[in-house]
Design a protein around this motif. Sequence first.
Motif, short mmCIF file in Angstrom:
data_model
loop_
_atom_site.label_atom_id
_atom_site.label_comp_id
_atom_site.label_asym_id
_atom_site.label_seq_id
_atom_site.Cartn_x
_atom_site.Cartn_y
_atom_site.Cartn_z
N GLN A 147 -2.43 -14.49 4.07
CA GLN A 147 -3.89 -14.53 3.94
C GLN A 147 -4.39 -13.67 2.78
OE1 GLN A 147 -4.53 -13.34 8.12
NE2 GLN A 147 -5.53 -15.33 8.44
N LEU A 148 -3.48 -13.06 2.03
CA LEU A 148 -3.84 -12.19 0.92
C LEU A 148 -3.48 -12.82 -0.41
CD1 LEU A 148 -3.86 -10.21 3.37
CD2 LEU A 148 -2.96 -8.47 1.80
N SER A 149 -4.12 -12.38 -1.46
CA SER A 149 -3.74 -12.79 -2.81
C SER A 149 -2.49 -12.03 -3.24
CB SER A 149 -4.87 -12.49 -3.79
OG SER A 149 -5.02 -11.08 -3.96
N GLY A 150 -1.87 -12.46 -4.34
CA GLY A 150 -0.67 -11.79 -4.83
C GLY A 150 -0.92 -10.33 -5.18
N GLY A 151 -2.07 -10.04 -5.81
CA GLY A 151 -2.39 -8.67 -6.16
C GLY A 151 -2.61 -7.80 -4.94
N GLN A 152 -3.24 -8.36 -3.90
CA GLN A 152 -3.46 -7.61 -2.66
C GLN A 152 -2.14 -7.32 -1.96
OE1 GLN A 152 -6.24 -10.28 -0.78
NE2 GLN A 152 -8.02 -9.10 -1.46
N ARG A 153 -1.24 -8.30 -1.91
CA ARG A 153 0.06 -8.06 -1.29
C ARG A 153 0.82 -6.95 -2.01
NH1 ARG A 153 0.09 -13.87 -0.32
NH2 ARG A 153 1.09 -14.23 -2.33
N GLN A 154 0.69 -6.90 -3.35
CA GLN A 154 1.37 -5.85 -4.10
C GLN A 154 0.83 -4.48 -3.70
OE1 GLN A 154 3.84 -6.85 -6.50
NE2 GLN A 154 4.42 -4.73 -6.17
N ARG A 155 -0.47 -4.39 -3.44
CA ARG A 155 -1.05 -3.10 -3.03
C ARG A 155 -0.62 -2.72 -1.62
NH1 ARG A 155 -6.39 -1.72 -6.23
NH2 ARG A 155 -5.97 -2.92 -8.13
N VAL A 156 -0.42 -3.71 -0.77
CA VAL A 156 0.10 -3.42 0.57
C VAL A 156 1.50 -2.81 0.47
CG1 VAL A 156 0.82 -4.44 2.76
CG2 VAL A 156 -1.34 -5.15 1.72
N LEU A 157 2.32 -3.35 -0.44
CA LEU A 157 3.65 -2.75 -0.64
C LEU A 157 3.54 -1.31 -1.10
CD1 LEU A 157 5.91 -5.47 -2.33
CD2 LEU A 157 5.76 -4.83 0.07
N LEU A 158 2.55 -1.03 -1.96
CA LEU A 158 2.34 0.35 -2.39
C LEU A 158 1.96 1.24 -1.21
CD1 LEU A 158 0.43 0.18 -5.81
CD2 LEU A 158 2.59 1.34 -5.34
N ALA A 159 1.13 0.71 -0.31
CA ALA A 159 0.76 1.48 0.87
C ALA A 159 1.98 1.79 1.72
CB ALA A 159 -0.27 0.71 1.69
N LEU A 160 2.85 0.81 1.91
CA LEU A 160 4.09 1.02 2.67
C LEU A 160 4.96 2.07 2.00
CD1 LEU A 160 4.84 -2.68 3.58
CD2 LEU A 160 4.56 -0.85 5.25
N ALA A 161 5.02 2.03 0.66
CA ALA A 161 5.84 3.00 -0.07
C ALA A 161 5.29 4.41 0.06
CB ALA A 161 5.93 2.59 -1.55
N LEU A 162 3.96 4.54 0.14
CA LEU A 162 3.35 5.86 0.21
C LEU A 162 3.33 6.43 1.62
CD1 LEU A 162 0.28 5.22 -2.14
CD2 LEU A 162 2.31 6.59 -2.67
N ALA A 163 3.75 5.64 2.61
CA ALA A 163 3.64 6.06 4.01
C ALA A 163 4.36 7.37 4.30
CB ALA A 163 4.17 4.96 4.93
#
Length: 503
Positions: A147-163
């Motif tokens: 349900q997200l755009s490609g750019g939004q999914r990339q930011r979600v990966l960044l959030a997971l990396a910063l966890a």
Amino acid sequence: MSQLSLHGLQVHAGERRLLGPVSLVLPAGECLGLVGESGSGKSLTIAALLGLLPPGLRARGDIELDGERFPLDGARHAMLPGRVLAWVPQDPQAALHPLRTLGAQLEESLRLLRGLDRAGARREAMALFERLQLPAPAQMLRRYPHQLSGGQRQRVLLALALAGHPRVLLADEPTSALDPRLAREALAMLDTLRTDLGVSVLLVSHDLPLVARHAGQLAILRQGEVVEQGSSAAIFAAPRHPYTRELLAADRLPAPDAPAPGTELLRLDAVQVAYPGQARPAVTGISLALHRGECLALVGESGSGKSSLGRALLRLLRQGVGGHILFDGEDLLAAGRGRLRALRRRIGVVFQDPYASLDPRMRVRDLVAEPLRIHGITPAQGRAARVAGLLESVGLAPELAARFPHQLSGGQRQRVAIARALATDPDLLVCDEAVSALDAQHRAGVLALLARLKRERGLALLFITHDWQAARALAERSAVLADGRLVALGPTAEVLAGGRAAG
């Protein structure tokens, strides 16, 4: 703050050395670019740092942090991933679980890495989404990846990396699947995180000019060895190694020849595409024509409608398509099953990701021969010779016919996909982001191949892309889409001069 150093990294398969020795220095809050073509060892370096090497491979070397050394593949090294070293994978669609909400995935990481309770993990997940400028964080946490755009999914990966509050982000080709605008935004976000949080970034990419705009230091990998290191400015001003000069030259693509176009082959008349449940059409009122022997680039950012238009042309959408798509005078949208099968034989398709579009269980010879078998074009006894000829036409050695897709480089896999698309001698070749995942050298090679095939075979080529450099090198004319509408159409040089280039 202290720097992280990598000393003498080597990766072996048995007695054979695949990578190294590689030594890198990454100061706190800085960005180091690790650049090389497919097969150079970039992904092996990331996997070794994270302790994620495939079975049968072993790593040697040390990571140094705060004056303390951690031997690779040792018990203490296993404590670093997630908390000191965090990975931002290349493909967010593949990295995110498709059946779990974004909140469930991020909160699980927060609870595991930082020991937060459920409420604390939810608060921290909201804060991470806000930091990464994701809209409506509370709603976003309830959504699924598709349900997200490609750019939004990339930011979600960044959030997971910063966890886990890491000190180093290992960004593995984070922009390869993004259009130029989203790529710039993703790298700008990494710059912001470096400034605000003091994290270091190891930016892995095949795009040397793009990386150099964000990385103060560069390391150039070739066939498992670092052939050049130094400041980005110094390497661009005076590259010392021939391979570095090749990488820089490969990014400068020549303009295409402009032969006189042949007769009209394809015409789109007021084409519209609407998806169920969407408030507005994905494509509205597109009209354009394509001639034999001509390349037309269909250019636009993610969400512009270019892929929807391509799927409509290929009759891959079951409903919601209006207007007329005339192929050699026949309306594809009105064709019955039998007639559509005959027309499809005259249309070849090359998709963005050859690894996904080629069956991993089939050898190259069977992949290329499959269209011959399906359409009954070549008798069984003549297929081997036909396959050999097709492989030769795309610059592949005959002995590669016995290999599986995973045994080929990215550029070789894309050439196999092109050979397969040419098996039925099509009049029209549709290329959907066919070079976006390739490094500069393979991209230049595939573009040169497509230009030659177009010239020799008189192919009409519809080149769907977000890469203006590739469009400039291949297409005589370009059509620019934005928000589902055609906003510019004409000779590529004129469209570029008119300011429509998005990248």
